[in-house]
Design a protein around this motif. Sequence first.
Motif, PDB file in Angstrom:
ATOM      1  N   ILE A 238       0.823  -1.216   0.000  1.00 18.80           N
ATOM      2  CA  ILE A 238       0.000   0.000   0.000  1.00 18.80           C
ATOM      3  C   ILE A 238       0.857   1.265   0.000  1.00 18.80           C
ATOM      4  CG2 ILE A 238      -2.042  -1.073   1.001  1.00 18.80           C
ATOM      5  CD1 ILE A 238      -1.250   0.103   3.708  1.00 18.80           C
ATOM      6  N   THR A 239       2.124   1.126  -0.430  1.00 20.88           N
ATOM      7  CA  THR A 239       2.888   2.328  -0.738  1.00 20.88           C
ATOM      8  C   THR A 239       2.509   2.763  -2.151  1.00 20.88           C
ATOM      9  OG1 THR A 239       4.815   1.260  -1.775  1.00 20.88           O
ATOM     10  CG2 THR A 239       4.798   1.420   0.645  1.00 20.88           C
ATOM     11  N   PHE A 240       2.858   3.987  -2.514  1.00 18.04           N
ATOM     12  CA  PHE A 240       2.447   4.494  -3.822  1.00 18.04           C
ATOM     13  C   PHE A 240       3.517   4.237  -4.881  1.00 18.04           C
ATOM     14  CE2 PHE A 240      -0.985   5.995  -1.478  1.00 18.04           C
ATOM     15  CZ  PHE A 240      -1.985   6.431  -2.346  1.00 18.04           C
ATOM     16  N   HIS A 241       3.902   2.955  -4.949  1.00 13.20           N
ATOM     17  CA  HIS A 241       4.791   2.459  -5.997  1.00 13.20           C
ATOM     18  C   HIS A 241       3.923   1.862  -7.099  1.00 13.20           C
ATOM     19  CE1 HIS A 241       7.712  -0.284  -7.945  1.00 13.20           C
ATOM     20  NE2 HIS A 241       8.600   0.629  -7.595  1.00 13.20           N
ATOM     21  N   GLU A 242       4.508   1.650  -8.291  1.00  9.38           N
ATOM     22  CA  GLU A 242       3.761   1.034  -9.391  1.00  9.38           C
ATOM     23  C   GLU A 242       3.232  -0.341  -9.005  1.00  9.38           C
ATOM     24  OE1 GLU A 242       2.960   2.217 -12.387  1.00  9.38           O
ATOM     25  OE2 GLU A 242       3.889   4.165 -11.973  1.00  9.38           O
ATOM     26  N   THR A 243       3.909  -1.016  -8.081  1.00 10.82           N
ATOM     27  CA  THR A 243       3.440  -2.332  -7.624  1.00 10.82           C
ATOM     28  C   THR A 243       2.453  -2.205  -6.469  1.00 10.82           C
ATOM     29  OG1 THR A 243       5.348  -2.508  -6.140  1.00 10.82           O
ATOM     30  CG2 THR A 243       5.565  -3.475  -8.337  1.00 10.82           C
ATOM     31  N   GLY A 244       2.104  -0.975  -6.115  1.00 10.48           N
ATOM     32  CA  GLY A 244       1.167  -0.737  -5.023  1.00 10.48           C
ATOM     33  C   GLY A 244       0.011   0.139  -5.454  1.00 10.48           C
ATOM     34  N   LEU A 245      -0.119   1.299  -4.830  1.00 10.83           N
ATOM     35  CA  LEU A 245      -1.286   2.164  -5.043  1.00 10.83           C
ATOM     36  C   LEU A 245      -0.981   3.380  -5.913  1.00 10.83           C
ATOM     37  CD1 LEU A 245      -2.770   2.277  -1.405  1.00 10.83           C
ATOM     38  CD2 LEU A 245      -3.081   0.535  -3.172  1.00 10.83           C
ATOM     39  N   ALA A 246       0.042   3.294  -6.750  1.00 17.72           N
ATOM     40  CA  ALA A 246       0.519   4.469  -7.491  1.00 17.72           C
ATOM     41  C   ALA A 246      -0.584   5.210  -8.234  1.00 17.72           C
ATOM     42  CB  ALA A 246       1.620   4.061  -8.460  1.00 17.72           C
ATOM     43  N   HIS A 247      -1.552   4.505  -8.782  1.00 11.35           N
ATOM     44  CA  HIS A 247      -2.567   5.158  -9.613  1.00 11.35           C
ATOM     45  C   HIS A 247      -3.949   5.161  -8.962  1.00 11.35           C
ATOM     46  CE1 HIS A 247       0.260   5.599 -12.912  1.00 11.35           C
ATOM     47  NE2 HIS A 247       0.623   4.342 -12.736  1.00 11.35           N
TER      48      HIS A 247
END
Length: 486
Positions: A238-247
């Motif tokens: 749930i960090t805002f990385h592409e593998t998480g919640l980025a978008h």
Amino acid sequence: MRREVRGSVRSTLLLGLLLAGCAGTVKAPYPPIRADTSPAALARGAVIFHASCEACHRSGDAETASGAPLHELPSYMGDFHSSNLTAHPTAGIGAATDEELARVIRYAVSRDGRLMVMPSYGMGDKDLAAVLGFMRSGHPLFTPDATPAPRSDFSFIGGLGFRVITGNEPVQRPVVGIPVPPKGPTLEYGRYMAQDVYDCASCHTPGFSPDKTQGDDVFSGGMSFKDPEGQEVHSSNITFHETGLAHWTRADFMRAVRDGIAPDGSALRSPMPRFRGMDEEEAQALYDYLRSMPPRKNAVDGARPRLTATTPRPEWVAPVSLTEDVREVEAPEEAAPTGEVAHAPAPTSGQSVATPAEATSAPASVATAGATAAPSSSASASAPPKVATPAPRKPRVVPARVDAPKLFTQLGCAGCHAPGARYHDRIARASRRGDAELVRWVRNPEQFQPGTTMPTYAELLDVPTALALVRWVKSGGPATLPPVSH
């Protein structure tokens, strides 16, 4: 030879001491915090309890928080069962002091002094007092239940691992004097909710160490759980990385954490709770706080959905007036309106009562159509008598033409209610309820059971579509689906 024997003896004794330490008592202080039963505190305590406590302490069809098996924990660790939190004096917490309960919540140390697998909460003194107040409030969730909760037992491997990881020591935090930050869309308040109230950090950070939420992997996901069907699942990044919640937008985020619906329209996986009491201000604070954390690359297997900048969202339907539409659902097709308004079914034990806004959305009664005041004597001589005009009939709500089995699966219902699933028997009993009540349950289950993990589908399903789904369920449709594989 003697050296090998002595080495084996030492190893055996060391393991024995480790396991004994795991089973032994620990030292933890008793916070001098008393239950706050003021109206504002009871409302706050209810929000926190429903979000953070009820899912673990209330099982299946139980009406009370009398404890439940903790299937979410990996089976190799042992067999665990949450405590009976009802007001029963021996089986529950009726005889426990506020200080004992405060220690359980703040340090995860049981009343008999043992370190527990439950999370410890660093919530402020005021919020902790509010939770204690709600637990002492006489709410139906805490109606005395004399059934004692089964004892939780570690396996050999689980006990050893737990002892090594935790050091058999409770988390270090102040015994009293922890403040509650001012509520607002601030990073400070967002951190408080993520770390200390809703425990997002603990579940979305891998491992069992009490200090893991202060490390570099915080919020990166990967913590192992079991879903209701016994399948292993891992918490999402749930960090805002592409593998998480980025978008993810804030609307995506709020719909997910409050209503249990992911941006692609699917249900969030168990055991993710629902934070039903979260308002716009809190959602903004939590969303901004998570965005402020360093993005961590961790493509958790099975986690979903990972969005791109162009990922399409479902066509969310506009909320409709349940009072009006459900009334028409219940009316026989050939019957004329009677002027009576159908109200929501009375909540049973453990259910919530409609909010004042909901209660006032439908009038208590409707004046008889065409009724007028009696004319005066002077008017009656010169004016013709008035003729009563019948009230126009509202159009009847007709069930939408939907592929109910496909919709049932797409919404995630099959995972809990298909043959062999944990709650199949519960939905099989749905035929005993009326269409209107079930439509309300499907669209807004939190109005009946605030702590339910069932998603809120009001934005995704309008009343006619929900009605079509309900009638398919009542006809036995779920029994025709493939059994859930364990």
